[in-house]
Design an enzyme around this catalytic site. Structure first.
Site, PDB file in Angstrom:
ATOM      1  CB  ILE A   1     121.321 106.601  44.912  1.00 11.98           C
ATOM      2  CG1 ILE A   1     122.245 106.289  44.301  1.00 11.98           C
ATOM      3  CG2 ILE A   1     120.357 107.569  44.784  1.00 11.98           C
ATOM      4  CD1 ILE A   1     122.787 107.623  43.289  1.00 11.98           C
TER       5      ILE A   1
ATOM      6  CD  GLN B   1     105.707 112.590  44.692  1.00  9.64           C
ATOM      7  OE1 GLN B   1     105.091 112.619  44.952  1.00  9.64           O
ATOM      8  NE2 GLN B   1     106.053 111.805  43.826  1.00  9.64           N
TER       9      GLN B   1
ATOM     10  CG  HIS C   1     109.033 106.926  43.468  1.00 13.03           C
ATOM     11  ND1 HIS C   1     108.513 107.657  43.174  1.00 13.03           N
ATOM     12  CD2 HIS C   1     109.254 106.580  45.055  1.00 13.03           C
ATOM     13  CE1 HIS C   1     109.199 108.663  44.170  1.00 13.03           C
ATOM     14  NE2 HIS C   1     109.524 107.917  44.858  1.00 13.03           N
TER      15      HIS C   1
HETATM   16  P1  AMP Z   1     110.872 109.840  47.180  1.00 13.86           P
HETATM   17  O1  AMP Z   1     111.478 110.850  48.562  1.00 13.86           O
HETATM   18  O2  AMP Z   1     109.501 109.144  47.559  1.00 13.86           O
HETATM   19  O3  AMP Z   1     110.126 110.887  45.838  1.00 13.86           O
HETATM   20  O4  AMP Z   1     111.765 109.381  46.790  1.00 13.86           O
HETATM   21  C1  AMP Z   1     112.623 108.982  46.006  1.00 13.86           C
HETATM   22  C2  AMP Z   1     113.951 108.279  46.340  1.00 13.86           C
HETATM   23  O5  AMP Z   1     114.662 108.603  45.170  1.00 13.86           O
HETATM   24  C3  AMP Z   1     114.963 108.812  47.348  1.00 13.86           C
HETATM   25  O6  AMP Z   1     115.034 107.643  48.070  1.00 13.86           O
HETATM   26  C4  AMP Z   1     116.129 109.254  46.703  1.00 13.86           C
HETATM   27  O7  AMP Z   1     117.483 108.135  47.591  1.00 13.86           O
HETATM   28  C5  AMP Z   1     116.493 107.841  45.275  1.00 13.86           C
HETATM   29  N1  AMP Z   1     117.235 108.629  44.592  1.00 13.86           N
HETATM   30  C6  AMP Z   1     117.217 109.913  43.987  1.00 13.86           C
HETATM   31  N2  AMP Z   1     117.235 109.731  42.719  1.00 13.86           N
HETATM   32  C7  AMP Z   1     117.475 108.282  42.568  1.00 13.86           C
HETATM   33  C8  AMP Z   1     118.911 107.653  41.419  1.00 13.86           C
HETATM   34  N3  AMP Z   1     119.697 108.404  40.316  1.00 13.86           N
HETATM   35  N4  AMP Z   1     118.853 106.347  41.054  1.00 13.86           N
HETATM   36  C9  AMP Z   1     117.952 105.439  42.019  1.00 13.86           C
HETATM   37  N5  AMP Z   1     117.235 106.158  43.808  1.00 13.86           N
HETATM   38  C10 AMP Z   1     117.329 107.614  43.184  1.00 13.86           C
END
Ligand code: AMP
Ligand code: ZN
Length: 136
Positions: free
Chosen positions: A19, A81, A87
């Site tokens: 997002i 994270q 992921h």
């Molecule tokens: P991390 O910091 O590795 O946990 O990455 C989490 C990622 O999830 C970040 O890049 C956010 O922009 C993304 N994110 C969080 N919520 C959503 C959502 N509902 N849909 C798509 N991406 C998301």
């Protein structure tokens, strides 16, 4: 398969657009089973997700016209994270783009490399008895 009703990633498909992308086409590849990080995942869950990588990476590169792609996986707050459902970030890259990984390089002094290898080999043996049931 385990699922967490409070987890946003449990409710979304296996691969979707981030997002807040680093670059357009930044995709998150998300194993279906809920686990907070790699250490708590089963090998089977990671393998199923990883099996999607060749097709997914090809599609992202084709759709974005990227000339490169980074796969990044963050474990723990100190590693960046934010979402506690394991992921993988698939980030398309272009020549001269703004994305930079400030990746400092160091070197092992003396016997430090051999000592670290021994510590890792022992920890790997110990982990083999403690990882989730269907892991290697
Ligand atoms: P991390 O910091 O590795 O946990 O990455 C989490 C990622 O999830 C970040 O890049 C956010 O922009 C993304 N994110 C969080 N919520 C959503 C959502 N509902 N849909 C798509 N991406 C998301
Ligand atoms: Zn989840």
């Amino acid at each position: 398969m385990s699922s967490d009703p409070n987890c946003v990633f449990c409710r979304i498909a296996i691969a979707f657009l981030d997002i807040n992308p680093v670059a357009p086409g930044h995709v998150l590849l998300v194993p279906k089973a809920h686990s907070a990080n790699i250490s708590q995942s089963t090998a089977d869950s990671i393998a199923r997700a990883a099996a999607e990588l060749p097709r997914l990476v090809s599609a992202i590169m084709h759709a974005t016209g990227a000339s490169g792609l980074n796969i990044i996986q963050n474990n723990g707050r100190d590693a960046g994270q934010l979402i506690d459902h394991v992921h993988f970030h698939l980030i398309p890259r272009h020549t001269g783009d703004a994305f930079d990984i400030p990746w400092p390089k160091s070197r092992y002094e003396g016997d430090a490399l051999g000592e670290m290898r021994t510590r890792l080999e022992r920890a790997f043996q110990a982990a083999s008895g403690s990882v989730p049931a269907n892991s290697i």
